[in-house]
Design a protein around this motif. Structure first.
Motif, PDB file in Angstrom:
ATOM      1  N   LEU A 130       2.955  16.806 -32.143  1.00 48.62           N
ATOM      2  CA  LEU A 130       3.713  17.767 -32.942  1.00 48.62           C
ATOM      3  C   LEU A 130       3.233  17.774 -34.387  1.00 48.62           C
ATOM      4  O   LEU A 130       3.099  18.849 -34.997  1.00 48.62           O
ATOM      5  CB  LEU A 130       5.200  17.420 -32.871  1.00 48.62           C
ATOM      6  N   ARG A 131       2.965  16.602 -34.962  1.00 44.28           N
ATOM      7  CA  ARG A 131       2.439  16.539 -36.325  1.00 44.28           C
ATOM      8  C   ARG A 131       1.077  17.218 -36.417  1.00 44.28           C
ATOM      9  O   ARG A 131       0.791  17.934 -37.383  1.00 44.28           O
ATOM     10  CB  ARG A 131       2.321  15.081 -36.760  1.00 44.28           C
ATOM     11  N   GLU A 190      -0.039  19.645 -34.534  1.00 46.09           N
ATOM     12  CA  GLU A 190       0.170  21.088 -34.438  1.00 46.09           C
ATOM     13  C   GLU A 190       0.693  21.656 -35.749  1.00 46.09           C
ATOM     14  O   GLU A 190       0.292  22.758 -36.157  1.00 46.09           O
ATOM     15  CB  GLU A 190       1.153  21.371 -33.305  1.00 46.09           C
ATOM     16  N   GLN A 191       1.556  20.915 -36.432  1.00 46.77           N
ATOM     17  CA  GLN A 191       2.064  21.366 -37.722  1.00 46.77           C
ATOM     18  C   GLN A 191       0.943  21.438 -38.763  1.00 46.77           C
ATOM     19  O   GLN A 191       0.892  22.377 -39.560  1.00 46.77           O
ATOM     20  CB  GLN A 191       3.171  20.434 -38.189  1.00 46.77           C
ATOM     21  N   MET A 192       0.045  20.467 -38.752  1.00 48.09           N
ATOM     22  CA  MET A 192      -1.085  20.504 -39.686  1.00 48.09           C
ATOM     23  C   MET A 192      -1.996  21.686 -39.392  1.00 48.09           C
ATOM     24  O   MET A 192      -2.475  22.368 -40.316  1.00 48.09           O
ATOM     25  CB  MET A 192      -1.867  19.193 -39.597  1.00 48.09           C
ATOM     26  N   SER A 234      -1.126  24.531 -37.968  1.00 47.09           N
ATOM     27  CA  SER A 234      -0.416  25.755 -38.366  1.00 47.09           C
ATOM     28  C   SER A 234      -0.456  25.935 -39.866  1.00 47.09           C
ATOM     29  O   SER A 234      -0.618  27.062 -40.375  1.00 47.09           O
ATOM     30  CB  SER A 234       1.034  25.696 -37.873  1.00 47.09           C
ATOM     31  N   ALA A 235      -0.317  24.846 -40.625  1.00 45.56           N
ATOM     32  CA  ALA A 235      -0.367  24.937 -42.089  1.00 45.56           C
ATOM     33  C   ALA A 235      -1.737  25.408 -42.565  1.00 45.56           C
ATOM     34  O   ALA A 235      -1.837  26.200 -43.508  1.00 45.56           O
ATOM     35  CB  ALA A 235      -0.036  23.575 -42.694  1.00 45.56           C
ATOM     36  N   GLU A 277       5.441   7.244 -37.932  1.00 49.59           N
ATOM     37  CA  GLU A 277       6.059   7.519 -36.635  1.00 49.59           C
ATOM     38  C   GLU A 277       6.337   6.223 -35.866  1.00 49.59           C
ATOM     39  O   GLU A 277       7.402   6.069 -35.252  1.00 49.59           O
ATOM     40  CB  GLU A 277       5.149   8.436 -35.808  1.00 49.59           C
ATOM     41  N   ASN A 302       5.407  13.007 -30.703  1.00 45.83           N
ATOM     42  CA  ASN A 302       5.569  13.205 -32.145  1.00 45.83           C
ATOM     43  C   ASN A 302       4.227  13.386 -32.844  1.00 45.83           C
ATOM     44  O   ASN A 302       4.092  14.216 -33.764  1.00 45.83           O
ATOM     45  CB  ASN A 302       6.321  12.023 -32.755  1.00 45.83           C
TER      46      ASN A 302
END
Length: 308
Positions: free
Chosen positions: A254-255, A257-259, A261-262, A214, A251
């Motif tokens: 956001l990363r 949060e994506q981890m 959610s996964a 990033e 950013n």
């Protein structure tokens, strides 16, 4: 600018597989702690030996030159600069040094004439050869204590940074967490959440390359816009970098949060209920050889490495 190559912090080298890769992560972790703890109350010879051992381990493991050359070069340059700055800095004693012997050497002549024994003559010769101030030219003064402090500071910087980086370079994040979790098993008796701690460590190690990526992308985006920094001035430049830092934080969140959610999509509820057997940790022949060498390492440290 490629931070993932020029600044490979926390990155794991998958290929080639060296003899450092094949060691058990628990054994490598104990070796790492030995490097970081044996430095305390050690003499300068032992501190320099630690630096030499790290360089020897890197060369004998046949790690590709492209991986360690630039980072070791920058680190050696940094330690050399720290050594030079510390050597010419005040030693911190805050005293005016007075020579042990008179400036006029003829004062010692009667003593030498009255006692011509070899012991007295040897003491006079050794006292004459000792100088606390090694170099003094204008404002630059180098003393024995400043050299000692410079050696301590420069070697500890190299040892702490490079030993940790070499461990991360040759050990996968999953192996690190599995080894630490195995070593922390006795703490379960005190109701310490060992699994949660190791899971957090795993996610942190996995997150380091994402942070570098990033930062690299944002720096490239600023460079491609060809901003006239002189025209913006100090205040305008500060506002631009403040916007970049804010975007970096967004950013990264956001990363994260994506981890999360996964992990939720894959049915992860808690570390104790959703266990993933990453590695089967078993000590092999080369691991026992490394443990025996570690015993020799601490034996030499205790006998020869103590600070006088």
């Amino acid at each position: 600018m490629d931070l993932l190559r020029s600044l490979p912090l926390g990155l794991y080298l998958e290929q080639p597989q060296t003899w450092l890769h094949k060691l058990d992560p628990r054994v490598k972790f104990i070796w790492l702690m030995s490097f970081l703890t044996s430095y305390s109350f050690a003499n300068n010879q032992w501190r320099i030996l630690l630096v030499a051992l790290l360089i020897i381990f890197t060369l004998t493991a046949k790690i590709p030159r492209r991986v360690w050359q630039q980072q070791m070069g920058w680190l050696l340059t940094l330690t050399f600069l720290v050594f030079m700055i510390s050597a010419i800095s005040p030693d911190g004693l805050g005293i005016d040094y007075q020579p042990r012997l008179p400036a006029n050497s003829q004062v010692l002549a009667p003593l030498a004439n009255n006692n011509n024994s070899p012991v007295v003559q040897e003491q006079v010769k050794s006292s004459k050869s000792y100088n606390y101030i090694l170099f003094h030219q204008g404002p630059v003064k180098i003393t024995r204590r400043s050299i000692d402090l410079a050696t301590r500071l420069s070697t500890i910087i190299f040892t702490v940074i490079y030993s940790t980086n070499l461990y991360l370079l040759t050990t996968a994040p999953e192996e690190i967490t599995a080894g630490i979790e195995s070593l922390m098993q006795p703490l379960r008796r005190f109701k310490i959440p060992v699994t949660e701690i190791t899971l957090t460590l795993t996610l942190s190690l996995r997150f380091i390359p994402l942070v570098l990526e990033e930062v690299q992308n944002l720096v490239r985006s600023v460079m491609t816009r060809a901003i006239n920094w002189k025209k913006l001035g100090l205040k305008g430049g500060f506002k631009v970098w403040l916007i970049v830092a804010e975007r970096l934080l967004e950013n990264l969140l956001l990363r994260a949060e994506q981890m999360a959610s996964a992990m939720m999509v894959r049915g992860f509820t808690s570390p104790n209920e959703h266990r993933v057997p990453w590695h089967d940790l078993r000590l092999k022949s080369w691991d026992w050889l490394a443990i025996a060498t570690l015993t020799l390492f601490w034996g030499v440290r205790i006998v020869l490495g103590n600070q006088l």
